[in-house]
Design an enzyme around this catalytic site. Structure first.
Site, PDB file in Angstrom:
ATOM      1  N   GLU A 170     -12.690  -4.307  16.430  1.00 53.15           N
ATOM      2  CA  GLU A 170     -13.754  -3.664  15.633  1.00 53.15           C
ATOM      3  C   GLU A 170     -14.752  -4.718  15.125  1.00 53.15           C
ATOM      4  O   GLU A 170     -15.017  -4.832  13.921  1.00 53.15           O
ATOM      5  CB  GLU A 170     -13.147  -2.834  14.487  1.00 53.15           C
ATOM      6  CG  GLU A 170     -12.294  -1.689  15.026  1.00 53.15           C
ATOM      7  CD  GLU A 170     -11.897  -0.609  14.014  1.00 53.15           C
ATOM      8  OE1 GLU A 170     -12.140  -0.783  12.810  1.00 53.15           O
ATOM      9  OE2 GLU A 170     -11.357   0.418  14.459  1.00 53.15           O
ATOM     10  N   GLU A 293      -7.064   2.433  19.841  1.00 55.38           N
ATOM     11  CA  GLU A 293      -6.670   3.072  18.575  1.00 55.38           C
ATOM     12  C   GLU A 293      -7.086   4.535  18.632  1.00 55.38           C
ATOM     13  O   GLU A 293      -8.267   4.840  18.834  1.00 55.38           O
ATOM     14  CB  GLU A 293      -7.324   2.388  17.364  1.00 55.38           C
ATOM     15  CG  GLU A 293      -6.731   1.023  17.057  1.00 55.38           C
ATOM     16  CD  GLU A 293      -7.262   0.380  15.784  1.00 55.38           C
ATOM     17  OE1 GLU A 293      -7.647   1.121  14.842  1.00 55.38           O
ATOM     18  OE2 GLU A 293      -7.291  -0.854  15.734  1.00 55.38           O
TER      19      GLU A 293
HETATM   20  O1  AHR Z   1      -5.251   1.543  12.299  1.00 53.87           O
HETATM   21  C1  AHR Z   1      -5.751   1.228  11.033  1.00 53.87           C
HETATM   22  C2  AHR Z   1      -7.085   0.495  11.115  1.00 53.87           C
HETATM   23  O2  AHR Z   1      -8.056   1.326  11.674  1.00 53.87           O
HETATM   24  C3  AHR Z   1      -7.130  -0.729  11.990  1.00 53.87           C
HETATM   25  O3  AHR Z   1      -6.666  -1.858  11.338  1.00 53.87           O
HETATM   26  C4  AHR Z   1      -8.580  -0.861  12.323  1.00 53.87           C
HETATM   27  O4  AHR Z   1      -8.793  -1.483  13.547  1.00 53.87           O
HETATM   28  C5  AHR Z   1      -9.082   0.579  12.283  1.00 53.87           C
HETATM   29  O5  AHR Z   1     -10.235   0.703  11.544  1.00 53.87           O
END
Ligand code: AHR
Length: 489
Positions: A170, A293
């Site tokens: 990110e 994610e």
């Molecule tokens: O999964 C939780 C958080 O969500 C992670 O650390 C981040 O990459 C995302 O914003």
């Protein structure tokens, strides 16, 4: 219609991957309880019950150590004698102090026990090129070199040969608040100094990807980074009601359920459109779209640390998992890996722990029912969908994907997200005479149903027989909010 004798694309087993961050009780108390723990059975500090459950799931890969945490993590602090390791404050998640007792050796050895490929997420935000290139050398070089020698000195002779590497996380946000143009340059610099150290499996570098519908991000990464330096491009997308109030994990309204389903189904549009951008620069689809994610994100459970992201997991989560995995399967040509966030005690977890107790969530059961698709050939499928109507809005009620595994067996996974109506689906199976079909179903009396430490098997898969096979047509009655997987013998 399912064309059982056709299919060109393999569903990578890595679509069924997981994510373990130093966040809340995912690592400490989830995976790892310490070597000296005599209350909870463990192997080198890693819970045995967790290892067994994840092996059953056929977990193909595990992403670590973050997430946002990754861009604060300095791997050298987590090697060597545990008593001498410096502490660190987890500034992203709860401000807790960690003792660095779970580090590179612990994670990579654990992956060996799990039979999972490690996916290491490197620190770009606050690290250096040298730090990353040294990490690659430390875990992957088998000859004589400063880092390989240090590894041997720390008790591990043979290199782990880690293939999957994330180059930042990110980077548009917690990984450094960069523009994509800036990050593309930085990516090239870091990626240039990542060697495969003669590992014949090569090295697979994954660029930190877009959030949601930021197609410009994907465009610039695909356009500006030479493809000789890039094997995968990430994408993060969570099913969230509103970031300001994510709603409860249990006790949600029908309205909130509908909106969650709308968010989850949006993955189809996101994957399609990011893939279209990628097609422009990579028509041969050599570079993977890596959804590293995904999952449902709700308000934390009452009384828990807001920075620990601990939430319960209901049949609603089973719906998110079922439809999302079908979307990934159906996009197997481009989606090469995905990581559900996160494995234990955090967000849409497959496992919850409480001291020495452990439970499996509805999401775990869906991942397990679907693991028959891992590395199977995706089968083309066409069917008439029906509407799930809520007030003035509607969504497609059914989601389906199908595959043929190497042994010739056919697998069909189906989800009905409708809260009230059973739906009937008719699938004409062409090209193969299917016999001896077995089925399993995950359904429950209420969409709010979930497993607890007192009632761990309230939601569990059961044998499913409510289907007919006649003249090559399978007719299945799918109850409201349920997931079914049929397998031919
Ligand atoms: O999964 C939780 C958080 O969500 C992670 O650390 C981040 O990459 C995302 O914003």
């Amino acid at each position: 219609m399912i064309n059982a004798d056709q299919g060109k694309h393999q569903i990578s087993k890595h679509i069924y991957g997981h994510f373990a961050e130093h966040l809340g009780r995912c690592i400490y108390g989830g995976f790892y309880v310490g070597e000296d723990n005599t209350e909870i059975p463990n192997i080198d500090g890693v819970r045995k019950d967790v290892i067994d459950a994840l092996r059953e799931l056929k977990i193909p890969n595990l992403r670590w150590p973050g997430g946002c945490f990754a861009d604060t993590y300095h791997w050298q602090d987590g090697i060597g004698p545990k008593s001498e390791r410096p502490t660190l404050v987890n500034t992203w998640w709860g401000g807790v102090t960690e003792d660095n007792s779970f580090g590179t050796h612990d994670f990579l050895n654990m992956c060996e026990q799990l039979g999972a490929e490690p996916y290491l997420a490197a620190n770009i935000g606050s690290g250096t090129v040298r730090e990353l290139s040294d990490w690659v050398q430390y875990v992957n070089h088998d000859g004589q070199s400063p880092m390989a020698n240090l590894r041997v000195q720390n008790g591990r002779d043979e290199a782990w040969k880690v293939k999957y590497w994330g180059v930042g996380n990110e980077t548009w946000g917690c990984g450094g608040n960069m523009t994509v143009e800036y990050y593309a340059n930085l990516y090239k610099q870091y990626a240039t100094f990542m060697s495969d150290w003669g590992n014949t499996r090569g090295i697979y570098r994954i660029a930190a990807g877009a959030t949601n519908d930021d197609y410009h991000w994907t465009e610039v990464m695909m356009r500006d980074v030479p493809h000789s330096l890039l094997e995968g491009v990430g994408l993060h997308y969570y099913s969230v009601l509103e970031w300001t109030d994510k709603g409860p994990a249990v006790g949600f309204s029908d309205e909130q359920y509908f909106t969650t389903m709308k968010r989850a189904l949006r993955m189809e549009e996101l994957v399609t459109r990011h893939s279209t951008v990628m097609d422009k620069y990579d028509p041969e689809k050599k570079i993977g779209l890596i959804v590293d994610e995904w999952g449902g994100w709700y308000n934390v459970e009452e009384g828990t640390n807001p920075g620990f992201l601990y939430q319960q997991n209901t049949m609603r989560d089973a719906m998110i998992a079922g439809v999302t995995l079908n979307i990934f399967n159906n996009h197997a040509e481009r989606v090469k890996m995905a990581n559900l966030a996160q494995t234990i005690n955090v967000l849409q977890a497959v496992i919850l722990t409480d001291e020495n107790k452990m439970i499996l969530t509805p999401t775990y059961h869906v991942m397990k029912m679907y693991n028959v698709h891992q590395d199977a050939t995706l089968l083309p499928i066409m069917f008439d969908n029906v509407d799930y109507v809520h007030g003035d809005e509607k969504l497609p009620a059914l989601s389906v994907s199908a595959s043929r595994s190497e042994d010739g067996k056919i697998h069909i996974s189906m989800v009905n997200i409708d809260l009230e109506k059973s739906q009937t689906i008719k699938l004409n199976i062409r090209g193969m005479d299917l016999k001896d079909i077995t089925g399993s179903i995950l359904s429950s009396g209420s969409v709010q149903d979930h497993n607890t430490f007192d009632n761990p098997d309230r939601v569990a898969p059961k044998e499913f027989k409510d289907f007919k096979m006649s003249k090559g047509i399978i007719t299945v009655e799918i109850p409201p909010y349920s997931v079914i997987v049929l397998n031919s013998k």
